[in-house]
Design a protein around this motif. Structure first.
Motif, PDB file in Angstrom:
ATOM      1  N   LEU A   1       0.834  -1.198   0.000  1.00  0.00           N
ATOM      2  CA  LEU A   1       0.000   0.000   0.000  1.00  0.00           C
ATOM      3  C   LEU A   1       0.871   1.251   0.000  1.00  0.00           C
ATOM      4  N   ALA A   2       1.921   1.258   0.818  1.00  0.00           N
ATOM      5  CA  ALA A   2       2.837   2.403   0.841  1.00  0.00           C
ATOM      6  C   ALA A   2       3.508   2.585  -0.510  1.00  0.00           C
ATOM      7  N   MET A   3       3.848   1.491  -1.166  1.00  0.00           N
ATOM      8  CA  MET A   3       4.466   1.554  -2.485  1.00  0.00           C
ATOM      9  C   MET A   3       3.530   2.240  -3.476  1.00  0.00           C
ATOM     10  N   GLY A   4       2.253   1.853  -3.450  1.00  0.00           N
ATOM     11  CA  GLY A   4       1.284   2.461  -4.353  1.00  0.00           C
ATOM     12  C   GLY A   4       1.048   3.933  -4.055  1.00  0.00           C
ATOM     13  N   LEU A   5       1.023   4.283  -2.775  1.00  0.00           N
ATOM     14  CA  LEU A   5       0.804   5.683  -2.397  1.00  0.00           C
ATOM     15  C   LEU A   5       1.976   6.565  -2.790  1.00  0.00           C
ATOM     16  N   GLU A   6       3.181   6.002  -2.772  1.00  0.00           N
ATOM     17  CA  GLU A   6       4.375   6.803  -3.061  1.00  0.00           C
ATOM     18  C   GLU A   6       4.656   6.904  -4.556  1.00  0.00           C
ATOM     19  N   LEU A   7       4.255   5.891  -5.311  1.00  0.00           N
ATOM     20  CA  LEU A   7       4.611   5.832  -6.727  1.00  0.00           C
ATOM     21  C   LEU A   7       3.850   6.886  -7.528  1.00  0.00           C
ATOM     22  N   ALA A   8       4.590   7.689  -8.256  1.00  0.00           N
ATOM     23  CA  ALA A   8       3.972   8.675  -9.142  1.00  0.00           C
ATOM     24  C   ALA A   8       3.568   7.988 -10.442  1.00  0.00           C
ATOM     25  N   PRO A   9       2.333   8.193 -10.919  1.00  0.00           N
ATOM     26  CA  PRO A   9       1.916   7.564 -12.173  1.00  0.00           C
ATOM     27  C   PRO A   9       2.876   7.838 -13.324  1.00  0.00           C
ATOM     28  N   ALA A  10       3.500   9.007 -13.329  1.00  0.00           N
ATOM     29  CA  ALA A  10       4.445   9.351 -14.395  1.00  0.00           C
ATOM     30  C   ALA A  10       5.638   8.392 -14.402  1.00  0.00           C
ATOM     31  N   GLN A  11       6.033   7.905 -13.219  1.00  0.00           N
ATOM     32  CA  GLN A  11       7.148   6.964 -13.147  1.00  0.00           C
ATOM     33  C   GLN A  11       6.777   5.632 -13.788  1.00  0.00           C
ATOM     34  N   LEU A  12       5.539   5.190 -13.555  1.00  0.00           N
ATOM     35  CA  LEU A  12       5.071   3.952 -14.172  1.00  0.00           C
ATOM     36  C   LEU A  12       4.982   4.104 -15.687  1.00  0.00           C
ATOM     37  N   VAL A  13       4.437   5.219 -16.141  1.00  0.00           N
ATOM     38  CA  VAL A  13       4.318   5.473 -17.580  1.00  0.00           C
ATOM     39  C   VAL A  13       5.698   5.554 -18.223  1.00  0.00           C
TER      40      VAL A  13
ATOM     41  N   ARG B   1      24.845   4.123 -17.394  1.00  0.00           N
ATOM     42  CA  ARG B   1      25.274   3.556 -16.116  1.00  0.00           C
ATOM     43  C   ARG B   1      24.140   3.502 -15.101  1.00  0.00           C
ATOM     44  N   THR B   2      23.313   4.539 -15.050  1.00  0.00           N
ATOM     45  CA  THR B   2      22.277   4.609 -14.018  1.00  0.00           C
ATOM     46  C   THR B   2      21.229   3.512 -14.181  1.00  0.00           C
ATOM     47  N   THR B   3      20.867   3.172 -15.418  1.00  0.00           N
ATOM     48  CA  THR B   3      19.883   2.102 -15.605  1.00  0.00           C
ATOM     49  C   THR B   3      20.528   0.731 -15.412  1.00  0.00           C
ATOM     50  N   ARG B   4      21.807   0.593 -15.749  1.00  0.00           N
ATOM     51  CA  ARG B   4      22.491  -0.687 -15.500  1.00  0.00           C
ATOM     52  C   ARG B   4      22.544  -0.965 -14.001  1.00  0.00           C
ATOM     53  N   GLU B   5      22.843   0.073 -13.227  1.00  0.00           N
ATOM     54  CA  GLU B   5      22.917  -0.121 -11.781  1.00  0.00           C
ATOM     55  C   GLU B   5      21.547  -0.447 -11.189  1.00  0.00           C
ATOM     56  N   VAL B   6      20.513   0.222 -11.687  1.00  0.00           N
ATOM     57  CA  VAL B   6      19.159  -0.049 -11.198  1.00  0.00           C
ATOM     58  C   VAL B   6      18.756  -1.481 -11.504  1.00  0.00           C
ATOM     59  N   LEU B   7      18.938  -1.918 -12.747  1.00  0.00           N
ATOM     60  CA  LEU B   7      18.508  -3.265 -13.107  1.00  0.00           C
ATOM     61  C   LEU B   7      19.329  -4.318 -12.372  1.00  0.00           C
ATOM     62  N   ALA B   8      20.608  -4.039 -12.155  1.00  0.00           N
ATOM     63  CA  ALA B   8      21.456  -4.983 -11.430  1.00  0.00           C
ATOM     64  C   ALA B   8      20.955  -5.184 -10.001  1.00  0.00           C
ATOM     65  N   THR B   9      20.783  -4.093  -9.269  1.00  0.00           N
ATOM     66  CA  THR B   9      20.394  -4.214  -7.859  1.00  0.00           C
ATOM     67  C   THR B   9      18.937  -4.649  -7.701  1.00  0.00           C
ATOM     68  N   THR B  10      18.059  -4.176  -8.595  1.00  0.00           N
ATOM     69  CA  THR B  10      16.651  -4.586  -8.526  1.00  0.00           C
ATOM     70  C   THR B  10      16.501  -6.070  -8.797  1.00  0.00           C
TER      71      THR B  10
ATOM     72  N   SER C   1      22.816   4.292  -4.487  1.00  0.00           N
ATOM     73  CA  SER C   1      23.830   4.321  -5.550  1.00  0.00           C
ATOM     74  C   SER C   1      23.737   5.569  -6.414  1.00  0.00           C
ATOM     75  N   GLU C   2      22.739   6.424  -6.135  1.00  0.00           N
ATOM     76  CA  GLU C   2      22.484   7.632  -6.920  1.00  0.00           C
ATOM     77  C   GLU C   2      22.280   7.280  -8.394  1.00  0.00           C
ATOM     78  N   SER C   3      21.407   6.301  -8.613  1.00  0.00           N
ATOM     79  CA  SER C   3      21.085   5.850  -9.963  1.00  0.00           C
ATOM     80  C   SER C   3      19.731   6.411 -10.379  1.00  0.00           C
ATOM     81  N   ASP C   4      19.076   5.762 -11.345  1.00  0.00           N
ATOM     82  CA  ASP C   4      17.811   6.249 -11.903  1.00  0.00           C
ATOM     83  C   ASP C   4      16.647   5.826 -11.002  1.00  0.00           C
ATOM     84  N   ILE C   5      16.318   6.657 -10.020  1.00  0.00           N
ATOM     85  CA  ILE C   5      15.291   6.314  -9.037  1.00  0.00           C
ATOM     86  C   ILE C   5      13.912   6.206  -9.700  1.00  0.00           C
ATOM     87  N   ALA C   6      13.628   7.077 -10.658  1.00  0.00           N
ATOM     88  CA  ALA C   6      12.326   7.051 -11.330  1.00  0.00           C
ATOM     89  C   ALA C   6      12.127   5.725 -12.062  1.00  0.00           C
TER      90      ALA C   6
END
Length: 289
Positions: free
Chosen positions: A23-35, A223-232, A95-100
């Motif tokens: 529920l917290a995840m849904g409340l925090e997530l901006a629709p623009a990030q999903l799009v 680099r930022t998306t590689r780091e995100v996909l790696a850790t995620t 890691s200061e990567s692509d949070i969005a």
């Protein structure tokens, strides 16, 4: 005086943690990030491939190669097939990567896991273990999809309400996680210590490292998306795996293995993200920690 079984307390604590987290995840997530995540179709396709297909297959191969009990194998497979760790964006922040992108990918994986988890369970869970794919699908819908979508809907329709709800819901998630972690360690400490020397911790570590490397290789040109996909990819959805383990499997070694894997799956990505945070900038300076 009525004595409440420990298993019932674990089940209740796990349920509260998973529901409040989603529920917290849904409340925090901006629709623009999903799009935004959906629009990056090539990167999203590779992200889904590594999270929903490659990691479960690697886990399946490793548990077949390293001798272990059926319960331990099921526990490893269960968390390997559960994508979309809720704290993925927090690791991206470290890691200061692509949070969005991390937030959008987390939501996409959370939604698709309604189908991917039961299908993967039906295909990979050993045949001598009773697994109900339909029942698992219903669990994923109830504890992950419904609160996630509800949070998104509230955020879109009633933003002011979402802003007021998020802090207490997030605190409930944090506190329930801390309580559940302590409870599980106290209850299952001896069982986890018995994993030493069984090969299961080695298997878990190999899967996490393989997921980290595969995510980095397939994470695109930046680099930022590689780091995100790696850790995620390396940080599996322990909340969902714990819930399924406590409600769908009677063998306690399944839960023990999920818990042990979870520690490795959190420590390795966070440690790597911390190292990436201190990477040299283009001007040769280090990022401040």
């Amino acid at each position: 005086m009525v004595t409440v079984p420990v298993d019932a307390i674990v089940d209740a604590a796990t349920t509260v943690f998973v529901l409040s987290t989603m529920l917290a995840m849904g409340l925090e997530l901006a629709p623009a990030q999903l799009v935004n995540a959906l629009r990056r179709r090539r990167l999203l396709a590779k992200s889904l491939l590594v999270n929903l297909v490659l990691v479960p297959l690697v886990a399946y191969a490793i548990v077949r190669l390293i001798p272990m009990s059926t319960g331990h194998a099921v526990g490893i497979l269960l968390i390997a097939m559960a994508p979309g760790a809720p704290f993925g964006p927090k690791i991206a922040e470290i890691s200061e990567s692509d949070i969005a992108f991390a937030s959008g990918l987390m939501a996409v994986l959370g939604i698709l896991s309604v189908v991917s988890v039961p299908v993967t369970a039906a295909l990979l869970i050993p045949g001598d273990v009773t697994a109900d794919p339909l029942g698992i699908a219903q669990l994923v819908v109830a504890v992950q999809l419904v609160p996630l979508v509800a949070g998104l809907a509230i955020d879109v329709r009633y933003r002011a309400v979402s802003d007021r709800l998020y802090p207490p819901i997030q605190r409930l998630s944090d506190y329930s996680f801390a309580f559940l972690l302590v409870l599980l360690v106290v209850v299952y400490a001896d069982d986890m210590l018995r994993l030493v020397g069984t090969g299961t911790l080695l298997a878990s570590s190999l899967i996490v490292v393989a997921a980290l490397l595969a995510g980095y290789v397939l994470g695109g040109p930046t680099r930022t998306t590689r780091e995100v996909l790696a850790t995620t990819t390396a940080a599996r959805n322990a909340a969902l795996a714990l819930f399924i383990a406590t409600t769908s499997f009677s063998d306690p070694t399944v839960l023990t293995m999920v818990l042990a894997f979870s520690f490795i799956g959190v420590f390795v990505p966070v440690a790597v993200a911390g190292a990436w945070r201190r990477r040299p900038r283009s001007d040769g300076r280090l990022v401040e920690t």
